[in-house]
Design a protein around this motif. Structure first.
Motif, PDB file in Angstrom:
ATOM      1  N   GLY A   1       0.635  -1.223  -0.059  1.00  0.00           N
ATOM      2  CA  GLY A   1       0.042   0.035  -0.048  1.00  0.00           C
ATOM      3  C   GLY A   1       0.903   1.346  -0.054  1.00  0.00           C
ATOM      4  N   GLU A   2       2.130   1.168   0.204  1.00  0.00           N
ATOM      5  CA  GLU A   2       3.023   2.281   0.280  1.00  0.00           C
ATOM      6  C   GLU A   2       3.662   2.440  -1.329  1.00  0.00           C
ATOM      7  OE1 GLU A   2       5.926   1.989   3.351  1.00  0.00           O
ATOM      8  OE2 GLU A   2       4.730   1.408   4.799  1.00  0.00           O
ATOM      9  N   ARG A   3       3.732   3.728  -1.609  1.00  0.00           N
ATOM     10  CA  ARG A   3       4.276   4.099  -2.841  1.00  0.00           C
ATOM     11  C   ARG A   3       3.329   3.383  -3.955  1.00  0.00           C
ATOM     12  NH1 ARG A   3      10.238   2.703  -3.299  1.00  0.00           N
ATOM     13  NH2 ARG A   3      10.331   3.970  -4.791  1.00  0.00           N
ATOM     14  N   PRO A   4       1.827   3.952  -4.266  1.00  0.00           N
ATOM     15  CA  PRO A   4       1.176   3.216  -4.862  1.00  0.00           C
ATOM     16  C   PRO A   4       1.460   3.608  -6.456  1.00  0.00           C
ATOM     17  CG  PRO A   4      -0.014   5.157  -3.644  1.00  0.00           C
ATOM     18  CD  PRO A   4       1.328   4.832  -2.994  1.00  0.00           C
ATOM     19  N   VAL A   5       1.301   3.018  -7.428  1.00  0.00           N
ATOM     20  CA  VAL A   5       1.417   3.344  -8.913  1.00  0.00           C
ATOM     21  C   VAL A   5       0.047   2.682  -9.409  1.00  0.00           C
ATOM     22  CG1 VAL A   5       2.650   2.816 -11.006  1.00  0.00           C
ATOM     23  CG2 VAL A   5       3.814   2.858  -8.797  1.00  0.00           C
ATOM     24  N   LEU A   6      -0.505   3.730 -10.257  1.00  0.00           N
ATOM     25  CA  LEU A   6      -1.768   3.422 -10.825  1.00  0.00           C
ATOM     26  C   LEU A   6      -1.430   2.804 -12.331  1.00  0.00           C
ATOM     27  CD1 LEU A   6      -5.015   3.138 -11.083  1.00  0.00           C
ATOM     28  CD2 LEU A   6      -4.986   5.630 -11.701  1.00  0.00           C
ATOM     29  N   LEU A   7      -1.560   1.666 -12.700  1.00  0.00           N
ATOM     30  CA  LEU A   7      -1.576   1.034 -14.186  1.00  0.00           C
ATOM     31  C   LEU A   7      -2.924   1.208 -14.731  1.00  0.00           C
ATOM     32  CD1 LEU A   7       0.745  -1.679 -13.039  1.00  0.00           C
ATOM     33  CD2 LEU A   7       1.446   0.428 -14.012  1.00  0.00           C
ATOM     34  N   LEU A   8      -2.931   1.893 -15.952  1.00  0.00           N
ATOM     35  CA  LEU A   8      -3.884   2.037 -16.822  1.00  0.00           C
ATOM     36  C   LEU A   8      -3.944   1.247 -18.259  1.00  0.00           C
ATOM     37  CD1 LEU A   8      -4.836   5.704 -16.083  1.00  0.00           C
ATOM     38  CD2 LEU A   8      -5.826   3.717 -15.142  1.00  0.00           C
ATOM     39  N   HIS A   9      -4.775   0.400 -18.604  1.00  0.00           N
ATOM     40  CA  HIS A   9      -4.491  -0.319 -20.141  1.00  0.00           C
ATOM     41  C   HIS A   9      -5.296   0.451 -21.067  1.00  0.00           C
ATOM     42  CE1 HIS A   9      -8.342  -2.346 -20.178  1.00  0.00           C
ATOM     43  NE2 HIS A   9      -8.461  -2.507 -18.719  1.00  0.00           N
ATOM     44  N   GLY A  10      -5.104  -0.100 -22.366  1.00  0.00           N
ATOM     45  CA  GLY A  10      -5.587   0.678 -23.343  1.00  0.00           C
ATOM     46  C   GLY A  10      -6.503  -0.185 -24.180  1.00  0.00           C
ATOM     47  N   TRP A  11      -6.833   0.209 -25.124  1.00  0.00           N
ATOM     48  CA  TRP A  11      -7.847  -0.863 -26.103  1.00  0.00           C
ATOM     49  C   TRP A  11      -7.329  -2.372 -26.157  1.00  0.00           C
ATOM     50  CZ3 TRP A  11     -12.648   0.672 -26.627  1.00  0.00           C
ATOM     51  CH2 TRP A  11     -12.681   2.252 -26.712  1.00  0.00           C
ATOM     52  N   MET A  12      -8.248  -3.070 -26.187  1.00  0.00           N
ATOM     53  CA  MET A  12      -7.878  -4.700 -26.438  1.00  0.00           C
ATOM     54  C   MET A  12      -6.699  -5.231 -25.562  1.00  0.00           C
ATOM     55  SD  MET A  12      -9.937  -5.189 -29.080  1.00  0.00           S
ATOM     56  CE  MET A  12      -9.544  -6.890 -29.686  1.00  0.00           C
ATOM     57  N   PHE A  13      -6.922  -4.941 -24.218  1.00  0.00           N
ATOM     58  CA  PHE A  13      -5.974  -5.164 -23.250  1.00  0.00           C
ATOM     59  C   PHE A  13      -6.773  -5.418 -21.951  1.00  0.00           C
ATOM     60  CE2 PHE A  13      -1.898  -4.190 -20.803  1.00  0.00           C
ATOM     61  CZ  PHE A  13      -1.066  -4.460 -21.626  1.00  0.00           C
ATOM     62  N   ARG A  14      -5.872  -6.200 -20.946  1.00  0.00           N
ATOM     63  CA  ARG A  14      -6.506  -6.358 -19.634  1.00  0.00           C
ATOM     64  C   ARG A  14      -5.212  -6.522 -18.652  1.00  0.00           C
ATOM     65  NH1 ARG A  14      -9.178 -11.973 -19.852  1.00  0.00           N
ATOM     66  NH2 ARG A  14      -9.012 -11.894 -17.589  1.00  0.00           N
ATOM     67  N   THR A  15      -5.491  -6.012 -17.309  1.00  0.00           N
ATOM     68  CA  THR A  15      -4.618  -6.108 -16.231  1.00  0.00           C
ATOM     69  C   THR A  15      -3.573  -7.002 -16.409  1.00  0.00           C
ATOM     70  OG1 THR A  15      -6.255  -4.660 -15.094  1.00  0.00           O
ATOM     71  CG2 THR A  15      -4.184  -5.805 -13.765  1.00  0.00           C
ATOM     72  N   SER A  16      -4.030  -8.478 -16.561  1.00  0.00           N
ATOM     73  CA  SER A  16      -2.986  -9.551 -16.688  1.00  0.00           C
ATOM     74  C   SER A  16      -1.828  -9.461 -17.462  1.00  0.00           C
ATOM     75  CB  SER A  16      -3.786 -10.942 -16.690  1.00  0.00           C
ATOM     76  OG  SER A  16      -4.381 -11.055 -18.141  1.00  0.00           O
ATOM     77  N   ARG A  17      -1.933  -8.750 -18.361  1.00  0.00           N
ATOM     78  CA  ARG A  17      -0.770  -8.222 -19.425  1.00  0.00           C
ATOM     79  C   ARG A  17       0.260  -7.527 -18.693  1.00  0.00           C
ATOM     80  NH1 ARG A  17      -2.478  -7.739 -25.225  1.00  0.00           N
ATOM     81  NH2 ARG A  17      -0.397  -7.750 -25.491  1.00  0.00           N
ATOM     82  N   PHE A  18      -0.142  -6.999 -17.548  1.00  0.00           N
ATOM     83  CA  PHE A  18       0.801  -6.200 -16.628  1.00  0.00           C
ATOM     84  C   PHE A  18       1.451  -6.893 -15.599  1.00  0.00           C
ATOM     85  CE2 PHE A  18      -2.064  -2.273 -17.385  1.00  0.00           C
ATOM     86  CZ  PHE A  18      -0.949  -1.434 -18.038  1.00  0.00           C
ATOM     87  N   ALA A  19       1.316  -8.105 -15.638  1.00  0.00           N
ATOM     88  CA  ALA A  19       1.951  -9.205 -14.795  1.00  0.00           C
ATOM     89  C   ALA A  19       3.576  -8.999 -14.465  1.00  0.00           C
ATOM     90  CB  ALA A  19       1.584 -10.715 -14.832  1.00  0.00           C
ATOM     91  N   PRO A  20       4.422  -8.876 -15.493  1.00  0.00           N
ATOM     92  CA  PRO A  20       5.818  -8.722 -15.219  1.00  0.00           C
ATOM     93  C   PRO A  20       6.081  -7.439 -14.576  1.00  0.00           C
ATOM     94  CG  PRO A  20       5.035  -9.717 -17.557  1.00  0.00           C
ATOM     95  CD  PRO A  20       3.844  -9.385 -16.985  1.00  0.00           C
ATOM     96  N   LEU A  21       5.399  -6.555 -15.108  1.00  0.00           N
ATOM     97  CA  LEU A  21       5.668  -5.059 -14.709  1.00  0.00           C
ATOM     98  C   LEU A  21       5.133  -4.990 -13.120  1.00  0.00           C
ATOM     99  CD1 LEU A  21       6.334  -1.995 -15.195  1.00  0.00           C
ATOM    100  CD2 LEU A  21       4.104  -1.658 -15.965  1.00  0.00           C
ATOM    101  N   ILE A  22       3.955  -5.647 -12.958  1.00  0.00           N
ATOM    102  CA  ILE A  22       3.530  -5.508 -11.397  1.00  0.00           C
ATOM    103  C   ILE A  22       4.421  -6.279 -10.406  1.00  0.00           C
ATOM    104  CG2 ILE A  22       1.784  -6.386  -9.905  1.00  0.00           C
ATOM    105  CD1 ILE A  22      -0.069  -5.877 -12.273  1.00  0.00           C
TER     106      ILE A  22
END
Length: 75
Positions: A24-45
């Motif tokens: 919960g410290e140092r939050p970063v909001l990730l927003l995806h674009g068209w034809m995308f979903r959060t699970s594709r951020f897994a390596p970045l997360i």
């Protein structure tokens, strides 16, 4: 993504699935674009969490685990 805390919020009458990682410290909001979903951020997360950040991402309406439909940035 299995380690993320999953919750559902309602936006304009639609269920939106939110994923939170880290402490919960140092939050970063990730927003995806068209034809995308959060699970594709897994390596970045994973990389952000390892560096002490707390990524927060959501599947926009009509994407991933969120219900179908549209919303606007104002909602």
């Amino acid at each position: 993504m299995r380690a993320a805390r999953r919750e559902t919020v309602t936006v304009a009458g639609r269920d939106v699935v939110v994923f939170r990682s880290g402490n919960g410290e140092r939050p970063v909001l990730l927003l995806h674009g068209w034809m995308f979903r959060t699970s594709r951020f897994a390596p970045l997360i994973r990389a952000l969490t390892e560096r002490g950040y707390s990524p927060v991402a959501f599947d926009a309406p009509g994407h991933g685990e969120s219900s179908a439909g549209e919303t606007s940035i104002l909602q």
